[in-house]
Design an enzyme around this catalytic site. Structure first.
Site, mmCIF file in Angstrom:
data_model
loop_
_atom_site.group_PDB
_atom_site.id
_atom_site.type_symbol
_atom_site.label_atom_id
_atom_site.label_comp_id
_atom_site.label_asym_id
_atom_site.label_seq_id
_atom_site.Cartn_x
_atom_site.Cartn_y
_atom_site.Cartn_z
ATOM 1 N N CYS A 2 0.613 -1.196 0.006
ATOM 2 C CA CYS A 2 -0.125 0.131 -0.058
ATOM 3 C C CYS A 2 0.927 1.356 0.009
ATOM 4 O O CYS A 2 1.983 1.184 0.367
ATOM 5 C CB CYS A 2 -0.887 0.003 1.246
ATOM 6 N N LYS A 585 5.188 -2.994 -6.918
ATOM 7 C CA LYS A 585 6.690 -2.736 -6.931
ATOM 8 C C LYS A 585 7.536 -3.341 -5.868
ATOM 9 O O LYS A 585 8.341 -4.081 -6.067
ATOM 10 C CB LYS A 585 6.954 -1.289 -6.999
#
Length: 590
Positions: A2, A585
């Site tokens: 997040c 990522k």
């Protein structure tokens, strides 16, 4: 996975909402499915959130109209509960006066939720995060002040977290960190706290990294941190000024971050080599550890594993006892006291890698880390820290960070062999020449491969890890199934799938060309269409061959070609290579 941003300002202003929106856009690369914002002023705490992209939620919920002196912003990647409006962060307590955003996984949330429900708390989501504002509320009901209630709530949590909380009546943002990234930005009459530096890079370059187990709060002019034992932390030597600028984190005219970052590889190589040469004392200490160790275990995940495999093969050629390990399989390996662990991670925050490193440390091993982020969690766990100088990488698919991993590991290997490391000064110009000369050909190959449903990537020797990385890239960004394996294994099963037009991509670094040529001929005899990337020696039996002549660093040059092929395959299909579906990522949950 997040994205988190918090801003506390000395004045109530709608412009802060614009800063939060800008920060959320810079955090999009982490991967997300929903977005939310909380604002706090003297009168109320307001939360607006929904499933969707940043642009969609900002427009739908009119976030730019929100006003306050404190803001929280969050991009959520679903782990507990599906991606829905009600599962989006921030989450609030029963009174609506406490809001929390969180990244990580709370392992004991079910027990805590049940306990809170018996005390009358009502939950409105499926998330583990929602227990946190209710815990704070419960402790405050029992007479604790806001910070004590926050501290006690954090102490009850088991698992990983980066938590931000705001409480009506408090002009500060409370925070806590374990296993997930959190960094403070120090501004003028305004302070920031985020999961990643680019979130507030437009407003300040002065940062303060929060360490594992720490918690505290920020105000407009003050930062308070206490360690895991409750002792106040002296912050006088914690503040750093980073040398990134806003332009570095923008596309600068390129259509996507991925292609921009491929083109930035030469500069990343140059900066990394300069850093390595300036830190030869550290490199020599690491080499001394390597020579005295019983085993060298190279650990990584995804792209970093492929870089580690390449390094491990190099060490094995020197007769050293080295082997690679996929980070998520760490529980199958028991370290010894004379083991040296090379831990490789772009972010330095990959959770399964951190868990592996912590286990191996407990078993007595020493840790060398290679990461792109200064003072990352991995770096702080390490005995020796090597920093790549790739700069921020926004695209989910690793490109320039893979190249800087390779150049760093090749540099260490050359130093180990007592080779002249001055040759690395020319690596950047070699890669720059390759990109400019072959990009058009790579585009044509990428466009052809984008139409295929399955591809074999073949390599032998040191080419195998490069083939594996090439296959991963085209899977990630173009959604084309690709399998990499040692070319000599073709007759042991894989060749049965080859028929007319089946695509193979053969990687030839010039070392084992004759044997690889035979494999290509075998495949073509069964109808395969052969694409070959060659350095220094030609295969000459392919349908399409990109030949790189006079190459001193084939691993680097071949890798950028494979990245270009994957990029153009993605673009050819109308996809966004910066944000592959289902990927993030940085993987910070199990």
């Amino acid at each position: 996975m997040c994205g988190i941003i918090g801003i506390v300002s000395s004045k109530e202003d709608k412009k802060i909402a614009d800063k939060v929106i800008s920060a959320l856009k810079r955090l999009e690369y982490r991967g997300y499915d929903s977005v939310g914002v909380a604002s706090l002023d003297n009168n109320k705490l307001e939360v607006r959130k929904a499933k969707g992209t940043v642009e969609e939620v900002i427009s739908k919920k009119k976030v730019s109209e929100m006003s306050g002196y404190i803001f929280l912003g969050h991009t959520r990647w679903a782990t507990h509960g599906p991606p829905t409006d009600y599962n989006a962060h921030p989450h609030v307590d029963c009174s609506g006066k406490i809001a929390v955003i969180h990244n990580g996984t709370i392992k004991n949330y079910k027990e805590l939720r049940e306990e809170l429900q018996t005390l009358g708390h009502v939950f409105k989501s499926d998330t583990d995060t929602e227990i946190i504002p209710h815990l704070i509320e419960e402790f405050m009901k029992r007479g604790m002040d806001a910070y004590s209630a926050f501290r006690n709530s954090i102490k009850t949590l088991e698992g990983s977290y980066a938590v931000l909380a705001v409480i009506h009546g408090e002009k500060r943002i409370f925070f806590a960190k374990r296993d997930n990234p959190l960094v403070i930005g120090l501004g003028e009459k305004e302070n920031y706290i985020a999961s990643d530096i680019p979130a507030f890079l437009s407003y300040t370059k002065r940062i303060l990294v929060i360490k594992d187990g720490e918690l505290g709060f920020i105000t407009t002019s003050n930062v308070f941190i206490e360690d895991k034992d409750g002792n106040p932390v002296d912050l006088s030597d914690r503040v750093r000024v980073i040398d990134w600028d806003v332009e570095t984190a923008s596309k600068e005219g390129y259509p996507h971050f991925m292609i921009k970052e491929i083109h930035e590889s030469p500069k990343s190589i140059r900066d990394t080599v300069d850093s390595l040469i300036s830190d030869l004392d550290l490199i020599d200490k690491i080499i001394a550890e390597m020579k005295s160790s019983g085993r060298i275990v190279v650990v990584g995940a995804g792209t970093s594993y492929h870089a580690g495999l390449y390094f491990s093969l190099l060490l094995s050629r020197e007769g050293m006892n080295s082997f690679p390990l996929i980070a998520s399989e760490y529980y199958n390996f028991k370290a010894k006291k004379d083991d040296l662990i090379f831990a490789i991670s772009q972010s330095g925050e990959t959770l399964d890698l951190l868990q592996a490193v912590r286990k191996f440390k407990e078993e007595g091993a020493r840790i060398v880390s290679l990461t792109n982020v200064i003072e990352s969690a991995l770096a702080r766990e390490s005995n020796y820290k090597i920093y790549m100088r790739a700069g921020p990488e926004i695209s989910v698919a690793a490109t320039k960070t893979f190249i800087t991993q390779l150049i760093s590991l090749l540099f260490i290997y050359s130093r180990l062999r007592r080779d002249n490391t001055n040759k690395f000064r020319g690596a950047d110009t070699e890669v720059e020449r390759v990109i400019s000369s072959v990009e058009g050909y790579a585009k044509l190959i990428g466009e052809e491969l984008s139409k295929k449903t399955s591809i074999y990537y073949l390599g032998r020797g040191m080419s195998l890890p490069l083939a594996m990385e090439g296959a991963l890239k085209i899977k990630e960004v173009a959604y084309v199934h690709a399998e990499a394996y040692p070319a000599g294994e073709s007759k042991h099963g894989p060749i049965s799938l080859v028929d007319k037009g089946f695509p193979i991509v053969a990687i030839n670094d010039g070392e084992i060309t004759d044997l690889l040529r035979n494999n290509v001929i075998e495949m073509k005899a069964r109808g395969a269409k052969a694409y070959v990337i060659s350095a220094n020696k030609k295969i000459s039996e392919s349908d399409v061959e990109i030949y790189l002549d006079s190459i001193q660093f084939p691993a680097l040059s071949i890798s950028v070609v494979l990245q270009l092929i994957a990029y153009y395959a993605s673009v050819s299909k109308g996809l966004n290579p910066d944000k592959p579906r289902n990927l993030a990522k940085t993987v910070t949950v199990e």
